[in-house]
Design an enzyme around this catalytic site. Sequence first.
Site, PDB file in Angstrom:
ATOM      1  N   GLY A  46     -26.133  22.906  -3.828  1.00  0.00           N
ATOM      2  CA  GLY A  46     -26.989  23.835  -3.104  1.00  0.00           C
ATOM      3  C   GLY A  46     -26.337  25.204  -3.049  1.00  0.00           C
ATOM      4  O   GLY A  46     -25.100  25.306  -3.112  1.00  0.00           O
ATOM      5  N   GLN A  51     -24.605  33.707  -0.171  1.00  0.00           N
ATOM      6  CA  GLN A  51     -23.336  33.271  -0.758  1.00  0.00           C
ATOM      7  C   GLN A  51     -22.983  34.042  -2.027  1.00  0.00           C
ATOM      8  O   GLN A  51     -21.833  34.014  -2.463  1.00  0.00           O
ATOM      9  CB  GLN A  51     -23.387  31.778  -1.091  1.00  0.00           C
ATOM     10  CG  GLN A  51     -23.486  30.891   0.132  1.00  0.00           C
ATOM     11  CD  GLN A  51     -23.381  29.440  -0.259  1.00  0.00           C
ATOM     12  OE1 GLN A  51     -24.374  28.801  -0.537  1.00  0.00           O
ATOM     13  NE2 GLN A  51     -22.161  28.920  -0.323  1.00  0.00           N
ATOM     14  N   CYS A  91     -18.524  23.536   1.197  1.00  0.00           N
ATOM     15  CA  CYS A  91     -19.329  24.726   0.926  1.00  0.00           C
ATOM     16  C   CYS A  91     -18.598  25.571  -0.110  1.00  0.00           C
ATOM     17  O   CYS A  91     -17.391  25.763  -0.004  1.00  0.00           O
ATOM     18  CB  CYS A  91     -19.500  25.513   2.225  1.00  0.00           C
ATOM     19  SG  CYS A  91     -20.470  27.011   2.046  1.00  0.00           S
ATOM     20  N   LEU A  92     -19.356  26.058  -1.095  1.00  0.00           N
ATOM     21  CA  LEU A  92     -18.728  26.877  -2.139  1.00  0.00           C
ATOM     22  C   LEU A  92     -18.084  28.128  -1.548  1.00  0.00           C
ATOM     23  O   LEU A  92     -17.163  28.691  -2.137  1.00  0.00           O
ATOM     24  CB  LEU A  92     -19.771  27.281  -3.195  1.00  0.00           C
ATOM     25  CG  LEU A  92     -20.350  26.134  -4.044  1.00  0.00           C
ATOM     26  CD1 LEU A  92     -21.454  26.648  -4.952  1.00  0.00           C
ATOM     27  CD2 LEU A  92     -19.265  25.443  -4.853  1.00  0.00           C
ATOM     28  N   HIS A 134     -28.228  22.593   5.380  1.00  0.00           N
ATOM     29  CA  HIS A 134     -26.987  23.364   5.196  1.00  0.00           C
ATOM     30  C   HIS A 134     -27.296  24.747   4.623  1.00  0.00           C
ATOM     31  O   HIS A 134     -26.799  25.767   5.118  1.00  0.00           O
ATOM     32  CB  HIS A 134     -26.045  22.568   4.269  1.00  0.00           C
ATOM     33  CG  HIS A 134     -24.784  23.271   3.874  1.00  0.00           C
ATOM     34  ND1 HIS A 134     -23.527  22.770   4.143  1.00  0.00           N
ATOM     35  CD2 HIS A 134     -24.575  24.440   3.213  1.00  0.00           C
ATOM     36  CE1 HIS A 134     -22.609  23.608   3.670  1.00  0.00           C
ATOM     37  NE2 HIS A 134     -23.226  24.627   3.085  1.00  0.00           N
ATOM     38  N   GLU A 135     -28.142  24.781   3.580  1.00  0.00           N
ATOM     39  CA  GLU A 135     -28.455  26.070   2.935  1.00  0.00           C
ATOM     40  C   GLU A 135     -29.315  26.953   3.838  1.00  0.00           C
ATOM     41  O   GLU A 135     -29.151  28.171   3.869  1.00  0.00           O
ATOM     42  CB  GLU A 135     -29.158  25.851   1.589  1.00  0.00           C
ATOM     43  CG  GLU A 135     -28.385  25.017   0.565  1.00  0.00           C
ATOM     44  CD  GLU A 135     -26.934  25.413   0.394  1.00  0.00           C
ATOM     45  OE1 GLU A 135     -26.596  26.600   0.578  1.00  0.00           O
ATOM     46  OE2 GLU A 135     -26.110  24.526   0.104  1.00  0.00           O
ATOM     47  N   HIS A 138     -27.317  28.878   6.201  1.00  0.00           N
ATOM     48  CA  HIS A 138     -26.716  30.089   5.611  1.00  0.00           C
ATOM     49  C   HIS A 138     -27.608  31.313   5.826  1.00  0.00           C
ATOM     50  O   HIS A 138     -27.119  32.429   5.975  1.00  0.00           O
ATOM     51  CB  HIS A 138     -26.522  29.912   4.102  1.00  0.00           C
ATOM     52  CG  HIS A 138     -25.223  29.260   3.716  1.00  0.00           C
ATOM     53  ND1 HIS A 138     -23.997  29.808   3.978  1.00  0.00           N
ATOM     54  CD2 HIS A 138     -24.969  28.100   3.068  1.00  0.00           C
ATOM     55  CE1 HIS A 138     -23.033  29.024   3.496  1.00  0.00           C
ATOM     56  NE2 HIS A 138     -23.603  27.972   2.935  1.00  0.00           N
TER      57      HIS A 138
HETATM   58 NI    NI Z   1     -22.611  26.340   2.077  1.00  0.00          NI
END
Ligand code: NI
Length: 166
Positions: A46, A51, A91-92, A134-135, A138
């Site tokens: 995701g 991000q 998370c990236l 989760h996304e 963000h």
């Molecule tokens: Ni994330």
Amino acid sequence: MARLHIRTYGDDVLRKKTKYIKTYDRKLLQLIEDMFDFMYEAGGIGLAAPQVGISRKLIVVDTFEEGEKFALANPKIIWESDEILAMKEGCLSIPGVEGEVLRSRKIKVKYNDPETGVELTMEASDLLARVIAHETDHLNGVLFVDHLHESEFAQISRKLQELAAA
Ligand code: NI
């Protein structure tokens, strides 16, 4: 393809409230393609636009299960099940950090189809629901580490400070 760069913990863009998508054009579809490419290359399932430094309400998701690849504009969770599951997340934007997060097992999401702008709703459960939640977090400046139990947060706070200082 436009070169996208990951923004990591400590970057202000990750804490900003994002703007609604109102224009549905080729540029948006190109951004989605670039975000998918970036996500696959980074090994994620995701990715949210902030991000990669774009403060807009746009997420891409691919759990690698049949029929679980989506790009959602303006996603908003409109229902969450009482049934909660705990699962490790990463998370990236927060490399090297993992933690257990409690989330609803099922959700309903309202969003705009990025190709047409039409408003739709979808239901998701288990991993897909988790990734979408989760996304979507963000887009509201929320990171998974914000959901960790105090004791677990204490264990990673040093690592977070290092990331923020880098
Ligand atoms: Ni994330």
